[in-house]
Enzyme design. Structure first.
Site, PDB file in Angstrom:
ATOM      1  N   ASP A  89      -6.983  -1.754   5.178  1.00  0.00           N
ATOM      2  CA  ASP A  89      -6.650  -2.750   4.179  1.00  0.00           C
ATOM      3  C   ASP A  89      -7.065  -4.160   4.591  1.00  0.00           C
ATOM      4  O   ASP A  89      -6.654  -5.126   3.966  1.00  0.00           O
ATOM      5  CB  ASP A  89      -5.137  -2.731   3.911  1.00  0.00           C
ATOM      6  CG  ASP A  89      -4.690  -1.368   3.395  1.00  0.00           C
ATOM      7  OD1 ASP A  89      -5.491  -0.749   2.673  1.00  0.00           O
ATOM      8  OD2 ASP A  89      -3.586  -0.936   3.718  1.00  0.00           O
ATOM      9  N   ASP A 104       0.869  -1.169   0.000  1.00  0.00           N
ATOM     10  CA  ASP A 104       0.000   0.000   0.000  1.00  0.00           C
ATOM     11  C   ASP A 104       0.910   1.224   0.000  1.00  0.00           C
ATOM     12  O   ASP A 104       1.996   1.189   0.555  1.00  0.00           O
ATOM     13  CB  ASP A 104      -0.872  -0.042   1.262  1.00  0.00           C
ATOM     14  CG  ASP A 104      -1.846   1.099   1.281  1.00  0.00           C
ATOM     15  OD1 ASP A 104      -2.439   1.386   0.222  1.00  0.00           O
ATOM     16  OD2 ASP A 104      -2.006   1.727   2.344  1.00  0.00           O
ATOM     17  N   ASP A 152      -1.896  -1.116   6.345  1.00  0.00           N
ATOM     18  CA  ASP A 152      -2.255  -0.969   7.750  1.00  0.00           C
ATOM     19  C   ASP A 152      -3.434  -1.889   8.023  1.00  0.00           C
ATOM     20  O   ASP A 152      -4.211  -2.218   7.142  1.00  0.00           O
ATOM     21  CB  ASP A 152      -2.515   0.488   8.122  1.00  0.00           C
ATOM     22  CG  ASP A 152      -3.733   1.050   7.443  1.00  0.00           C
ATOM     23  OD1 ASP A 152      -4.783   0.400   7.494  1.00  0.00           O
ATOM     24  OD2 ASP A 152      -3.631   2.150   6.855  1.00  0.00           O
TER      25      ASP A 152
END
Lengths: 125, 743
Positions: B620, B417, B616
């Site tokens: 997510d 991410d 995180d």
């Protein structure tokens, strides 16, 4: 071939059959955990194996298994329920509760760290 | 309450004892401790140890260590006895080679052997007693283990020997020879093996002991305006705790006043001390370095981060890797199968073996029983897993279970991410462009002073940027926010305005080439803000979410390790590409809606990849769950532990590298152990059964079988302990040891 040879062959076959039957073909009887205040509770003695080693519980209700280890052999110092991600150290002579709630019906194993001692947990609907 | 036993029990709701009750009891000179699990407040006298959930975990581990120590001493004395007896027994077993014994008459030799038969009984029943009791208990459970094999092998050798000495006429001439040396030496060796194995096993749980040892023992708590030292178990939520320089933070909490830097390396693995001030979280077991502060306890006992980490590591150490399933199947059949092989070997040697066939048959059967080592097989996976998971925890990486570890080893793609994972997740001041003869200090200081009154995150970034550069930021006057455009204020008597290009147009400021510079900054994914001082264009401050310190090195290392690194983000492609370029990522999934992240992971899996998702634990979570391995990064311990397979306590991407490295090292270790154990048993048993005899005329001595068996399990445990020396790659590009790189 002497009669001794025949005797040893027959004896060997007999002994082999005994080993196969005793360790593999026979099975021990199952014990149902008693429900107290909604918790299915049972004491399991650890001494050369688990007594009882086949435990039947109901799905969806909390289970508490109280393990008491009555030997000093370091092999049995830990008990694992891999399917429930639970494990515990078992200090000699102490009662160690293991708690979880089985959500799926089926047969699950529990064992010592090395897999020498084994038990079965049967979850019924 | 019963004062004679100094113990009383009062039942109430399952909450901590209310302070009023606690104080009332404490006024009588007793101490209160909690046992929330049972909803019981046990009131105990000073002499009684407090019963607290978190304390019991530590004591269980202590008790296990003490027990191991007792068992160690017990086994050691068993070994000493066996060894002292084995030495003379070996000598008298070969009278033909010993001067002084070779001249003995037949009758005298028989008498000497009869004495030996009795002399080895202590070896059998004291030193080897646990083999017999163990075998018996196992037998009653219709199972068989190593004890069964050793008990059978040694007792068969002893019985045969006794019969051979007592009734030599039953045997063909010249074959009535005893094997008391086998009995004594095998027991001595196997017990020695157990002693060494126990020693090595103790070392493998070192990681957990280290973690538990981090716990502070006492806390300085303010109650009724009085500071007092309490055992850490007695700290309650909302207690105010004082921490001085050099002291450990006792429990988790939030700083109330004061500030300091705290060494959190023992929990997070982050080597640089972290600055803490009012409102910041502190973690129990970390060490306060410089200042004093007070904090309000938010988590105590079994809820602290440390207690959660310990619990998770313990659970993971007790879990199973999928590779273990095969071993389990084998282990279930192993010992009875060895017994069958021993029976078969006896029969074959008796019927078709050379003269004296009974002696050969017995020796071969005993050797088979003794050489087989179920322990090596059973220990192989759990020992390595235990050390590997512990090692990871030392580096701030929590691996949920053996399955996660095995999956992490087989990864070939990592999805990162962007925001908060590759980048810091908050904007900071990255660029300063000056114009009109203004200095950088003047520009940044004035801009930051204006922004001081704004709560916008971009404004905070500029203020922090000025503070980091050491510029003196002052309070502005006549602050005014112009929504959609910018802000304005007076600083040091000067008229300062900050805003976007539309604001500049509205103010009719001549931007010169600044407008072009602002486009360049925007292309790099940054947010440019023009600064106007007293009506004159003074420059641009650029703000952007910046890449974490070691993201570039970590990503490069992951690529070196043969993993494809992919970035996923909801941001627009331009910003995403800019960040990706900075850290060397070529494959970018941009403009992905949060709910679509899991789907993107699924698509990658459909390409045949084993995917790790790093993000995180909160936003997510679905993608983490979809991935083969979900790694939650830097969100502390709460949420992350629930959502992910692997939790990286530090915010650094270096954790991903270490997690994969630890997993690979551990799985490699497990495979070595399993390979060794299978090869050992797979070769040892047939050789012991005499398979080589028809070709080479060679037969294994039961003494050598005993030694091999004893040291095979020690080897497995020792190899697992080798993992303790594992060091992850340092991200300054220095690789500590010759670690193979699968590119």
């Amino acid at each position: 071939m002497t009669s001794w040879d025949v005797a040893v062959i027959l004896g060997g076959l007999g002994l082999g059959a005994l080993v196969i039957w005793y360790f593999w073909l026979s099975s021990s009887s199952a014990v149902k955990a008693a429900a107290v205040d909604g918790v299915q509770e049972l004491t399991v003695v650890v001494k050369g194996g688990y007594t009882p080693d086949t435990i039947v519980v109901k799905r969806g209700r909390p289970v508490r298994l109280n393990f008491i280890r009555q030997e000093s052999d370091s092999c049995s110092e830990m008990v694992l329920f891999p399917d429930f991600n639970r494990s515990a150290q078992l200090p000699e002579g102490e009662t160690v509760p293991i708690e979880f709630t089985p959500e799926t019906v089926g047969e699950f194993g529990f064992q010592c760290q090395m897999g020498m001692f084994r038990g079965r947990l049967i979850v019924e609907s | 309450m019963n004062p004679t036993s100094e113990q009383g029990v009062s039942r109430h709701d399952p909450e901590p004892a209310p302070l009023a009750l606690r104080r009332a009891v404490e006024a009588t000179g007793f101490r209160v401790s909690e046992n929330e699990a049972r909803g019981v407040a046990a009131i105990q006298g000073e002499r009684h140890a407090a019963v607290v959930p978190q304390a019991t975990e530590a004591t269980a581990e202590d008790a296990a260590a003490q027990e191991r120590d007792r068992e160690y001493r017990r086994l050691r004395s068993k070994f000493v006895v066996a060894a002292l007896i084995a030495l003379p027994v070996v000598i008298v077993s070969y009278p033909a080679y010993v001067p002084g014994l070779m001249t003995l008459s037949k009758e005298a030799t028989r008498l000497m052997w009869a004495v030996t038969a009795v002399a080895v009984l202590p070896v059998l029943f004291y030193s080897g007693g646990h083999f017999f009791t163990g075998a018996w208990h196992a037998l009653r459970h219709r199972s068989a283990d190593m004890n069964t094999l050793i008990a059978l092998g040694t007792s068969a050798a002893w019985l045969y020997s006794v019969v051979a000495v007592a009734f030599p006429t039953l045997f063909p001439p010249g074959t009535a020879e005893p094997f008391f040396d086998v009995v004594a030496v095998v027991v001595a060796l196997v017990v020695l093996g157990q002693v060494l194995e126990l020693r090595a096993k103790g070392r493998s749980s070192e990681a957990i002991r280290k973690l538990m040892g981090l716990q502070a023992k006492t806390a300085r708590v303010i109650r009724d305006s009085v500071e007092r030292d309490l055992p850490v178990e007695e700290v309650l939520v909302d207690d105010i705790v004082v921490v001085r320089p050099g002291e450990k933070v006792p429990v988790d909490g939030v700083v109330q006043d004061g500030h300091s830097s705290i060494d959190e390396s023992m929990i997070t693995g982050e080597p640089i001390p972290v600055e803490k001030r009012e409102g910041d979280q502190v973690i129990g077991a970390t060490i306060n370095k410089t200042g004093s502060f007070r904090f309000r306890a938010t988590k105590v006992g079994k809820d602290t981060a440390l207690a959660q980490i310990v619990r998770m590591v313990q659970e993971a150490q007790g879990s199973k890797a999928p590779i273990q399933r095969l071993v389990d199947v084998v282990a279930g059949y192993f010992v009875p199968a060895v017994m069958l092989i021993a029976i078969a070997a006896f029969v074959v040697w008796f019927v078709v073996g050379p003269y004296p066939s009974l002696t050969y048959a017995l020796v071969v059967a005993v050797t088979v029983l003794i050489i087989a080592c179920p322990c090596a097989l059973g220990l192989a996976t759990p020992m390595s897993l235990m050390v590997g998971v512990g090692k990871a925890a030392e580096k701030g990486i929590l691996i949920r279970n053996g399955e996660a570890l095995q999956q992490a080893q087989g990864l070939n793609a990592v999805v990162l991410d962007k925001t908060g994972t590759i980048t810091l997740g908050k904007p900071s001041l990255t660029d300063v462009v000056t114009a009109g003869g203004f200095s950088e200090e003047e520009l940044v200081r004035l801009a930051a002073s204006v922004e001081r009154s704004s709560e916008h995150p971009l404004a905070q970034a500029i203020v922090e940027g000025a503070q980091i550069r050491g510029y003196d930021v002052v309070d502005p006057e006549e602050f005014e926010a112009v929504p959609g455009y910018g802000v304005a204020a007076r600083v040091d008597g000067r008229n300062v305005r900050l805003g976007n290009v539309a604001y500049m147009r509205q103010l009719d400021v001549d931007l010169g080439d600044l407008e072009l510079r602002s486009v360049t900054l925007a292309d790099q994914g940054k947010t440019p803000m023009f600064v106007v001082i007293d009506g004159q264009a003074a420059g641009i401050v650029g703000v952007a979410d910046t890449v974490k310190r070691d993201s570039l090195l970590a990503i490069r290392r992951l690529q070196q390790m043969g993993l494809e690194v992919i970035m996923i983000t909801g941001d627009n492609r331009r910003t995403a590409e800019a960040i990706a370029g900075e850290v060397g990522i070529t494959r970018v999934l941009a403009e992905v809606l949060p709910q679509d992240k899991a789907n993107q992971v699924r698509l990658l899996q459909a390409e045949g990849r084993k995917v790790a998702m790093v993000g995180d634990g909160i936003n997510d979570a679905p993608a983490l769950a979809q991935a083969d391995v979900g790694m939650a990064i830097g969100t502390g311990t709460d949420v992350a532990i629930e959502a992910s397979n692997i939790t990286l306590i530090t915010g650094s991407l270096g954790g991903v590298v270490t997690a994969v490295e630890v997993s690979r090292a551990t799985m490699r270790n497990i495979k070595q152990n399993l390979f060794g154990a299978f090869i050992y048993n797979g070769l040892g048993i047939p050789v012991a059964a005499g398979l080589l005899y028809p070709i080479f005329g060679a037969l294994l001595s039961p003494l050598i079988a005993g030694a091999a068996m004893a040291f095979s399990s020690v080897t497995v445990v020792t190899n697992a302990n080798r993992l303790r020396l594992f060091e992850p790659t340092r991200l300054d590009g220095h690789v500590p040891e010759a670690e193979e790189v699968t590119a």
